[in-house]
Design a protein around this motif. Structure first.
Motif, PDB file in Angstrom:
ATOM      1  N   VAL A 188      38.858  37.946  15.091  1.00  0.00           N
ATOM      2  CA  VAL A 188      39.515  39.316  15.375  1.00  0.00           C
ATOM      3  C   VAL A 188      38.482  40.338  15.610  1.00  0.00           C
ATOM      4  CG1 VAL A 188      41.151  40.987  14.875  1.00  0.00           C
ATOM      5  CG2 VAL A 188      41.688  38.602  14.291  1.00  0.00           C
ATOM      6  N   LYS A 190      37.225  44.325  16.334  1.00  0.00           N
ATOM      7  CA  LYS A 190      37.635  45.712  16.072  1.00  0.00           C
ATOM      8  C   LYS A 190      37.712  46.472  17.220  1.00  0.00           C
ATOM      9  CE  LYS A 190      36.157  45.740  11.328  1.00  0.00           C
ATOM     10  NZ  LYS A 190      35.115  46.470  10.390  1.00  0.00           N
ATOM     11  N   ALA A 194      42.983  44.584  19.397  1.00  0.00           N
ATOM     12  CA  ALA A 194      43.184  43.862  17.917  1.00  0.00           C
ATOM     13  C   ALA A 194      43.959  44.958  16.988  1.00  0.00           C
ATOM     14  CB  ALA A 194      42.046  43.231  17.252  1.00  0.00           C
ATOM     15  N   PRO A 199      43.684  41.390   8.257  1.00  0.00           N
ATOM     16  CA  PRO A 199      42.563  40.185   8.120  1.00  0.00           C
ATOM     17  C   PRO A 199      43.103  39.044   7.369  1.00  0.00           C
ATOM     18  CG  PRO A 199      42.520  41.989   6.387  1.00  0.00           C
ATOM     19  CD  PRO A 199      43.954  42.420   7.420  1.00  0.00           C
ATOM     20  N   LYS A 204      36.238  37.916   8.015  1.00  0.00           N
ATOM     21  CA  LYS A 204      36.701  39.413   8.188  1.00  0.00           C
ATOM     22  C   LYS A 204      36.626  39.772   9.641  1.00  0.00           C
ATOM     23  CE  LYS A 204      34.298  41.088   3.867  1.00  0.00           C
ATOM     24  NZ  LYS A 204      33.367  41.751   3.569  1.00  0.00           N
ATOM     25  N   HIS A 205      37.281  40.900  10.050  1.00  0.00           N
ATOM     26  CA  HIS A 205      37.223  41.379  11.580  1.00  0.00           C
ATOM     27  C   HIS A 205      35.711  41.840  11.812  1.00  0.00           C
ATOM     28  CE1 HIS A 205      41.843  42.521  11.560  1.00  0.00           C
ATOM     29  NE2 HIS A 205      41.530  41.115  11.078  1.00  0.00           N
ATOM     30  N   VAL A 259      48.045  36.420  11.260  1.00  0.00           N
ATOM     31  CA  VAL A 259      47.395  37.381  11.751  1.00  0.00           C
ATOM     32  C   VAL A 259      47.981  38.126  12.852  1.00  0.00           C
ATOM     33  CG1 VAL A 259      45.263  37.705  12.975  1.00  0.00           C
ATOM     34  CG2 VAL A 259      45.283  36.143  10.953  1.00  0.00           C
TER      35      VAL A 259
END
Length: 298
Positions: A188, A190, A194, A199, A204-205, A259
């Motif tokens: 994913v 940022k 998205a 998360p 982590k994103h 998610v």
């Protein structure tokens, strides 16, 4: 002796969906490497503003990736403006989320037209140019969703599986040529696409610039599988040796199955609305479940 990176200075790149997000950051990093860059986007005004922001080595063109004629015109215009294309980054894509049986047909068709046909038209238009010059690097931006199926985004996952599969097949067909193919599979990112996503545990994103940096690295040191972040490749490899029940159990433990399904729809509303108008000529849809201007925030 360590492998020497390929020199990118003076190379020409075309990037679809280049006005924002991953496309914009890739254009920024390409320009910083001394490359000349053409960005194509449905939002020409934003693309022009992005090109102006990124400097004189970046130019903007209109592009509707669902229309092969528009794609050809983009590449023709780019080559006339900045020279023969050395790199095509098929980046344009949308992600409209919801349970499969709740998804209206317009939303399904839109994701197929942009995420699948948009990549196909780019490949069909640029590869003959590469082959005629005996050089070129094709970069298809997929997703880690192209390596697994995630509830709440069935059609999106299907389109990204397609991108991975067609990239692998075409790479094999081009094995005896100097043409390079890379498939980029980020977690994913940022970006607006998205927005509202939760998360997972352990992954982590990431930032659009992280993806752009790995694309640059793949041009300097050609490779097919470009996972972002890189450690996801080890996770994916380990998961693939497990039986299905084991893979699914780990996915649930990492909350990977939540998610796309447990998203914040209010936060995503602006993006979903823009995405629903992202293909000229395809009506957003009139069904009750189709997102419209009047959709309530709650």
């Amino acid at each position: 002796m360590a492998k020497q990176p390929r020199v990118l200075t003076g190379k020409v790149a075309a990037i679809t969906g280049g006005a924002r997000g991953i496309g914009k950051e890739t254009a920024r990093q390409f320009a910083a490497e001394g490359m000349r860059v053409a960005i194509g986007d449905l939002d020409l005004d934003l693309a022009k503003a992005t090109a102006e922001e990124l400097g004189p080595n970046v130019v903007a063109f209109p592009l509707n990736v669902t229309d092969r004629g528009s794609f050809k015109a983009f590449l023709d215009g780019a080559e006339e403006a900045v020279g023969p294309i050395d790199v095509l980054v098929n980046n344009a894509g949308i992600m409209q989320l919801g349970r499969f049986l709740d998804e209206d047909d317009a939303t399904t068709q839109r994701q197929i037209d942009i995420n699948v046909n948009g990549v196909l038209w780019g490949m069909k238009e640029v590869l003959p140019r590469f082959l005629a010059r005996d050089t070129g690097h094709l970069v298809n931006v997929a997703s880690t969703a192209g390596k697994g199926g995630f509830p709440g985004g069935a059609t999106y996952c299907g389109t990204k599986h397609f991108v991975v599969g067609v990239s692998e097949a075409v790479r094999a067909e081009l094995r005896e040529t100097p043409i390079e193919v890379s498939c980029v599979m980020p977690v994913v990112v940022k970006t607006e696409l998205a927005s509202g996503l939760q998360p997972t545990r352990g992954v982590k994103h990431i930032e659009p610039g992280d993806v752009a940096a790995e694309i640059v690295r793949a041009l300097k040191f050609p490779k097919f599988d470009v996972f972002v972040p890189r450690e996801v490749q080890a996770i994916t490899t380990a998961m693939n040796v497990l039986p299905r029940r084991g893979r699914e159990a780990i996915g649930r433990a990492l909350k990977a199955d939540k998610v796309l399904d447990q998203r914040d729809d209010a936060t995503r509303r602006a993006y979903e609305l823009r995405a629903s108008h992202s293909e000229p000529g395809l009506e957003p849809g009139a069904q009750a479940k189709q997102l419209t201007e009047s959709t309530p925030d709650a």
